[in-house]
Write a protein that holds these residues in place. Structure first.
Motif, PDB file in Angstrom:
ATOM      1  N   ALA A   1       0.810  -1.231   0.207  1.00 44.71           N
ATOM      2  CA  ALA A   1       0.264   0.032   0.230  1.00 44.71           C
ATOM      3  C   ALA A   1       0.832   1.437   0.088  1.00 44.71           C
ATOM      4  CB  ALA A   1      -1.064   0.035   1.364  1.00 44.71           C
ATOM      5  N   CYS A   2       1.968   1.095   0.707  1.00 42.47           N
ATOM      6  CA  CYS A   2       2.777   2.294   0.825  1.00 42.47           C
ATOM      7  C   CYS A   2       3.515   2.447  -0.612  1.00 42.47           C
ATOM      8  CB  CYS A   2       3.819   2.215   1.825  1.00 42.47           C
ATOM      9  SG  CYS A   2       2.914   2.428   3.623  1.00 42.47           S
ATOM     10  N   TYR A   3       3.950   1.419  -1.260  1.00 46.19           N
ATOM     11  CA  TYR A   3       4.706   1.691  -2.500  1.00 46.19           C
ATOM     12  C   TYR A   3       3.558   1.970  -3.738  1.00 46.19           C
ATOM     13  CZ  TYR A   3       7.482  -0.448  -6.271  1.00 46.19           C
ATOM     14  OH  TYR A   3       8.170  -0.626  -7.587  1.00 46.19           O
ATOM     15  N   ALA A   4       2.561   1.543  -3.655  1.00 47.45           N
ATOM     16  CA  ALA A   4       1.728   1.729  -4.749  1.00 47.45           C
ATOM     17  C   ALA A   4       1.596   3.179  -5.329  1.00 47.45           C
ATOM     18  CB  ALA A   4       0.243   1.446  -4.576  1.00 47.45           C
ATOM     19  N   PRO A   5       1.244   4.279  -4.509  1.00 48.53           N
ATOM     20  CA  PRO A   5       1.192   5.285  -5.043  1.00 48.53           C
ATOM     21  C   PRO A   5       2.491   5.927  -5.827  1.00 48.53           C
ATOM     22  CG  PRO A   5       1.459   5.637  -2.954  1.00 48.53           C
ATOM     23  CD  PRO A   5       1.414   4.053  -3.089  1.00 48.53           C
ATOM     24  N   PHE A   6       3.647   5.409  -5.723  1.00 48.57           N
ATOM     25  CA  PHE A   6       4.813   5.789  -6.468  1.00 48.57           C
ATOM     26  C   PHE A   6       4.881   5.264  -7.613  1.00 48.57           C
ATOM     27  CE2 PHE A   6       5.919   6.127  -1.815  1.00 48.57           C
ATOM     28  CZ  PHE A   6       6.212   7.716  -1.369  1.00 48.57           C
ATOM     29  N   GLN A   7       4.124   4.292  -8.119  1.00 46.76           N
ATOM     30  CA  GLN A   7       4.258   3.669  -9.294  1.00 46.76           C
ATOM     31  C   GLN A   7       3.008   3.859 -10.233  1.00 46.76           C
ATOM     32  OE1 GLN A   7       6.842   1.950 -10.111  1.00 46.76           O
ATOM     33  NE2 GLN A   7       7.767   2.724  -8.175  1.00 46.76           N
ATOM     34  N   LEU A   8       2.001   4.527  -9.520  1.00 51.04           N
ATOM     35  CA  LEU A   8       0.633   4.567 -10.214  1.00 51.04           C
ATOM     36  C   LEU A   8       0.528   6.189 -10.835  1.00 51.04           C
ATOM     37  CD1 LEU A   8      -1.904   2.416  -7.820  1.00 51.04           C
ATOM     38  CD2 LEU A   8      -0.741   1.972  -9.976  1.00 51.04           C
TER      39      LEU A   8
END
Length: 322
Positions: free
Chosen positions: A16-23
């Motif tokens: 969940a913490c990683y997702a916004p940096f890839q989307l």
């Protein structure tokens, strides 16, 4: 909570913490809204899944939190973070007052009362135009990320929604493991037997009703932060029905059900719109029926059964190997 559950939760939080940096920003916005709905469904699950009371007015309680936040931001220029406890508190106190007489009713009668609240709230919001903006609604500012974070606006809003959702889930998990949680489940399973054992159903049902609204108000606050706009039509009766459907699909009585239901509420209507723009309601209904047919205990129940079967298959494989 066993070791495997702890590892699974840690991995989920890391993802969940990683997702916004890839989307892309729009997909990050969608994830934030899914978390908003999951927070709202967490409260609805306390009332419906844990206590066995039916509510068709949860969208109205979300609107209370959203409009409380919008009014504080627009009319009084309040700091964004200050609006969160105020929105949660207003929703809690308001529904606590309503809950005392309303929860003397049971089953469908309570459902009709909560549905009536959802129905008359929209015209009520339109009536007080000087405060709520009437049919035009209110446009507010979004919380800005501190410079030291280096986050874009959509990423900051996502992490705010994630933080609120995680804290809410931890609170509910603690409640369910406590005496209060056991009392709520006893009322759901057999109210008369629970009363004989010393549980006071009226007290606990009122408390569950107020807590349910508190989480809806909290979600409404974050909704306003993310959308930066509120209008009466955003909280029409259809929202309450969709939230209840999302909880049923996600899995009533399960702590994971609201999370899965939040994603259902966010993504399935847009998916239905993409499949057939002429009849999104038909597509949504068919998808809902299909999910309930394949997973009558909800997606959380389906996942638990799948995990048990996989675990059983692995154990059998180890036994045969020895």
């Amino acid at each position: 909570m066993n070791h495997r559950h702890s590892i699974a939760i840690a991995a989920l939080l890391a993802l969940a913490c990683y997702a916004p940096f890839q989307l892309a920003p729009f997909h990050t916005f969608q994830l934030a809204m899914a978390l908003v709905y999951a927070t709202a469904l967490l409260g609805l699950n306390l009332l419906v899944g844990q206590t066995g009371q039916i509510s068709l007015g949860h969208g109205a309680f979300l609107a209370v939190g959203a409009y409380t936040t919008a009014i504080l931001l627009e009319r009084w220029d309040a700091p964004h973070l200050m609006t969160l406890p105020v929105a949660a508190g207003v929703s809690f106190v308001l529904v606590l007052a309503l809950g005392i007489p309303a929860l003397r009713l049971r089953g469908l009668y309570l459902a009709l009362v909560t549905l009536a609240i959802a129905i008359f709230l929209v015209p009520l919001l339109k009536r007080f135009e000087s405060l709520t903006g009437g049919s035009m609604g209110l446009t507010v500012s979004k919380p800005q990320a501190p410079e030291w974070t280096g986050l874009a606006e959509d990423q900051w809003l996502y992490f705010l929604a994630l933080t609120v959702a995680v804290v809410s889930f931890l609170f509910v998990a603690g409640v369910l493991r406590s005496r209060v949680g056991r009392a709520l489940n006893a009322i759901r399973d057999h109210e008369t037997a629970a009363e004989v054992m010393g549980v006071r159903p009226a007290r606990y049902k009122t408390l569950a009703f107020a807590w349910s609204a508190m989480f809806a108000g909290t979600a409404g606050c974050v909704y306003t932060w993310v959308i930066a706009y509120v209008s009466p039509d955003s909280f029409a009766t259809g929202l309450s029905i969709t939230l209840l459907a999302g909880l049923v699909v996600g899995g009533m009585g399960s702590l994971w059900g609201p999370l899965l239901g939040g994603f259902f509420v966010m993504y399935v209507p847009s998916l239905a719109q993409d499949v057939n723009q002429a009849a999104p309601g038909v597509v949504f209904g068919l998808l809902l029926i299909a999910v309930m047919y394949l997973a009558p205990t909800g997606l959380a129940g389906l996942a638990e059964r799948a995990a048990r079967r996989i675990g059983s298959f692995v154990r059998k494989g180890r036994t045969n190997a020895h």
